[in-house]
Scaffold this active site. Structure first.
Site, PDB file in Angstrom:
ATOM      1  N   LYS A 148      -3.036  -9.403   4.015  1.00  0.00           N
ATOM      2  CA  LYS A 148      -4.138  -8.663   4.627  1.00  0.00           C
ATOM      3  C   LYS A 148      -5.460  -9.180   4.066  1.00  0.00           C
ATOM      4  CE  LYS A 148      -3.824  -4.200   4.993  1.00  0.00           C
ATOM      5  NZ  LYS A 148      -3.554  -2.772   4.659  1.00  0.00           N
ATOM      6  N   HIS A 156     -11.776   1.487  -5.714  1.00  0.00           N
ATOM      7  CA  HIS A 156     -10.768   1.816  -4.701  1.00  0.00           C
ATOM      8  C   HIS A 156      -9.625   2.646  -5.291  1.00  0.00           C
ATOM      9  CE1 HIS A 156      -8.206   1.502  -1.203  1.00  0.00           C
ATOM     10  NE2 HIS A 156      -7.263   0.934  -1.917  1.00  0.00           N
ATOM     11  N   LYS A 191       6.135  -3.103  -3.312  1.00  0.00           N
ATOM     12  CA  LYS A 191       5.204  -3.248  -2.191  1.00  0.00           C
ATOM     13  C   LYS A 191       5.783  -4.173  -1.129  1.00  0.00           C
ATOM     14  CE  LYS A 191       0.648  -4.060  -0.530  1.00  0.00           C
ATOM     15  NZ  LYS A 191      -0.799  -4.044  -0.759  1.00  0.00           N
ATOM     16  N   ARG A 195     -10.414 -22.372  12.374  1.00  0.00           N
ATOM     17  CA  ARG A 195      -9.255 -21.661  12.934  1.00  0.00           C
ATOM     18  C   ARG A 195      -8.101 -21.515  11.941  1.00  0.00           C
ATOM     19  NH1 ARG A 195     -10.575 -24.978  17.579  1.00  0.00           N
ATOM     20  NH2 ARG A 195     -11.539 -23.694  19.187  1.00  0.00           N
ATOM     21  N   GLU A 229       1.562  -4.071  10.308  1.00  0.00           N
ATOM     22  CA  GLU A 229       0.985  -2.754  10.591  1.00  0.00           C
ATOM     23  C   GLU A 229       0.797  -2.562  12.096  1.00  0.00           C
ATOM     24  OE1 GLU A 229      -2.558  -2.169   8.327  1.00  0.00           O
ATOM     25  OE2 GLU A 229      -1.483  -1.999   6.450  1.00  0.00           O
ATOM     26  N   HIS A 244      -9.835   6.936   1.504  1.00  0.00           N
ATOM     27  CA  HIS A 244     -10.803   6.166   2.290  1.00  0.00           C
ATOM     28  C   HIS A 244     -12.008   7.019   2.667  1.00  0.00           C
ATOM     29  CE1 HIS A 244      -7.939   2.729   3.708  1.00  0.00           C
ATOM     30  NE2 HIS A 244      -8.422   2.535   2.500  1.00  0.00           N
ATOM     31  N   ARG A 288       2.360   6.384   9.718  1.00  0.00           N
ATOM     32  CA  ARG A 288       3.074   7.337   8.870  1.00  0.00           C
ATOM     33  C   ARG A 288       3.693   6.660   7.655  1.00  0.00           C
ATOM     34  NH1 ARG A 288       7.088   8.920  13.460  1.00  0.00           N
ATOM     35  NH2 ARG A 288       6.966   6.651  13.561  1.00  0.00           N
ATOM     36  N   GLU A 298      -2.852   2.119  -7.955  1.00  0.00           N
ATOM     37  CA  GLU A 298      -2.038   1.495  -6.910  1.00  0.00           C
ATOM     38  C   GLU A 298      -0.588   1.351  -7.370  1.00  0.00           C
ATOM     39  OE1 GLU A 298      -1.946   0.264  -2.971  1.00  0.00           O
ATOM     40  OE2 GLU A 298      -3.684   0.955  -4.108  1.00  0.00           O
ATOM     41  N   HIS A 312      -4.351   7.318   0.801  1.00  0.00           N
ATOM     42  CA  HIS A 312      -5.402   6.542   1.458  1.00  0.00           C
ATOM     43  C   HIS A 312      -6.170   7.319   2.512  1.00  0.00           C
ATOM     44  CE1 HIS A 312      -3.694   3.245  -0.732  1.00  0.00           C
ATOM     45  NE2 HIS A 312      -4.579   2.414  -0.235  1.00  0.00           N
ATOM     46  N   ASN A 353       0.576   4.427   2.871  1.00  0.00           N
ATOM     47  CA  ASN A 353      -0.700   5.102   3.119  1.00  0.00           C
ATOM     48  C   ASN A 353      -0.899   6.318   2.210  1.00  0.00           C
ATOM     49  OD1 ASN A 353      -1.616   3.379   5.127  1.00  0.00           O
ATOM     50  ND2 ASN A 353      -0.597   4.517   6.760  1.00  0.00           N
TER      51      ASN A 353
END
Length: 385
Positions: free
Chosen positions: A171, A293, A255, A149, A265, A281, A270, A213, A277, A274
């Site tokens: 993330k 990527h 960032k 956990r 997120e 993607h 919008r 990036e 992306h 992004n």
């Protein structure tokens, strides 16, 4: 950016405040709060930042053991990190290896590492350390968020993409059924040690991948960074530690500034981060991750900017500068031939998932962008792809 965690381990548990109603009421309001603060430190793993991180984590979480998840290309950094852990009283329980390729960002890898950690005796107070590129950072973070956990983890990102993107923001995740990061969680590390000097060891393609990036955050919010990157070369980024350090620091700060608006997120599709992306993607999925990527995002930024130019949002001069800068690093600026119609259909699927909206981010000028909710009917896909 460096911050200090001021909360003791016991205080990290969700704090529930219950508002008990009178007799006959049937609702209890529970407020759960978890505030996480951690340090982003700059320096090589063998210097002060890693030692300080290990000592702080050992004391704060009462850790006596450490477990490593490492990219197999990072054995030197792994050796240094193990030595530092031993110096600070942390016994290494084991190491799980990854290749760093997108194909290992899967449930199979996650299951394997879960089993290896369990067999090694990893417990709640074991510090998990991820060493490697973006794939390793994402997988390590997800494993740490789910094993028992949630266990504390730290990251030593070794590629530019990992340093300015994967290791920032909490993330985590892995790919499923060809969909990137379909499974994941928000789980922040206890610390990140970033060594811009690793650029000296990276091949051109990997540096360019990370620069895509960097260019993204520069266009949406940091003109100063864009001017620096537009005036440099891959060789200069690799050979000049001061330049690499400046690029990484500015990209990380921007960032974090962008993330502060919507860190979890919650639903803002919008948001400027992004940029590139939406189409990127789609390219990634259709190519089966044959492109890196950053390469997919680069093509996505070029498409979005051409779309912006045709709708009157993006200045022609900015479009030219952006495309020239991307191409100058060997990054793609078009959807590859042969999959362009498949990418277009993929965009339709994205719109269906988003209740008919694409929310394509297009730049207006350096430091400013706007979101187009749908694909403008007056712009032909073949004209911008």
């Amino acid at each position: 950016m460096t911050t200090d965690r001021t909360t003791a381990p016991d205080d990290l548990a969700p704090q529930a405040s219950r508002l008990w109603a009178g007799e006959g009421e049937d609702r209890i309001d529970v407020s759960c709060v978890r505030t996480e603060r951690y340090s982003l430190s700059f320096g090589s793993p063998g210097t002060v930042p890693l030692g300080r991180l290990l000592a702080t984590t050992r004391d704060r979480y009462d850790c006596s053991t450490v477990y490593f998840v490492a990219d197999q290309a990072c054995l030197t950094v792994l050796g240094t990190a193990r030595d530092e852990a031993a110096k600070h009283g942390l016994r290494t329980l084991g190491v799980s290896g990854l290749t760093g390729q997108e194909s290992v960002k899967s449930i199979g890898s996650v299951r394997r590492i879960w089993r290896e950690m369990s067999a090694a005796g990893v417990l709640r107070r074991t510090l998990v350390v991820g060493i490697g590129g973006g794939v390793t950072c994402d997988v390590t973070g997800f494993i740490a968020s789910t094993y028992m956990r949630g266990v504390p983890y730290a990251l030593l990102p070794t590629t530019l993409m990992a340093q300015v993107d994967a290791a920032i923001g909490g993330k985590t995740g892995f790919n499923l059924h060809g969909q990137k990061n379909l499974i994941g969680a928000f789980h922040h590390p206890v610390g990140v040690v970033i060594d811009p000097g690793t650029m000296a060891l990276l091949p051109d393609r990997v540096i360019a991948n990370g620069l895509a990036e960097v260019i993204k955050v520069a266009v949406i919010g940091c003109p100063e960074l864009f001017e620096i990157v537009a005036a440099t070369t891959l060789d200069e980024v690799r050979s000049d530690p001061a330049l690499a350090g400046t690029v990484v620091r500015l990209a990380v700060r921007e960032k974090l500034r962008q993330l502060s608006r919507d860190p979890m997120e919650v639903g803002d599709l919008r948001r400027p981060l992004n940029f590139g992306h939406c189409v990127g993607h789609a390219i990634e999925a259709e190519l089966g991750y044959a492109w890196l990527h950053g390469e997919c995002v680069a093509a996505g930024m070029a498409v979005a900017s051409r779309l912006g130019e045709r709708t009157g949002h993006t200045a022609p001069a900015l479009l030219t500068r952006l495309v020239d800068t991307l191409a100058g690093f060997g990054l793609p600026v078009h959807v590859p031939n042969g999959i362009d119609q498949a990418v277009w259909k993929h965009l339709d699927r994205i719109a269906c998932v988003r209740n008919g909206a694409l929310h394509i981010v297009v730049p207006e000028r350096l430091g400013s962008s706007v979101s187009l909710p749908t694909w403008p009917s007056e712009v032909a896909w073949d004209d911008v792809r």
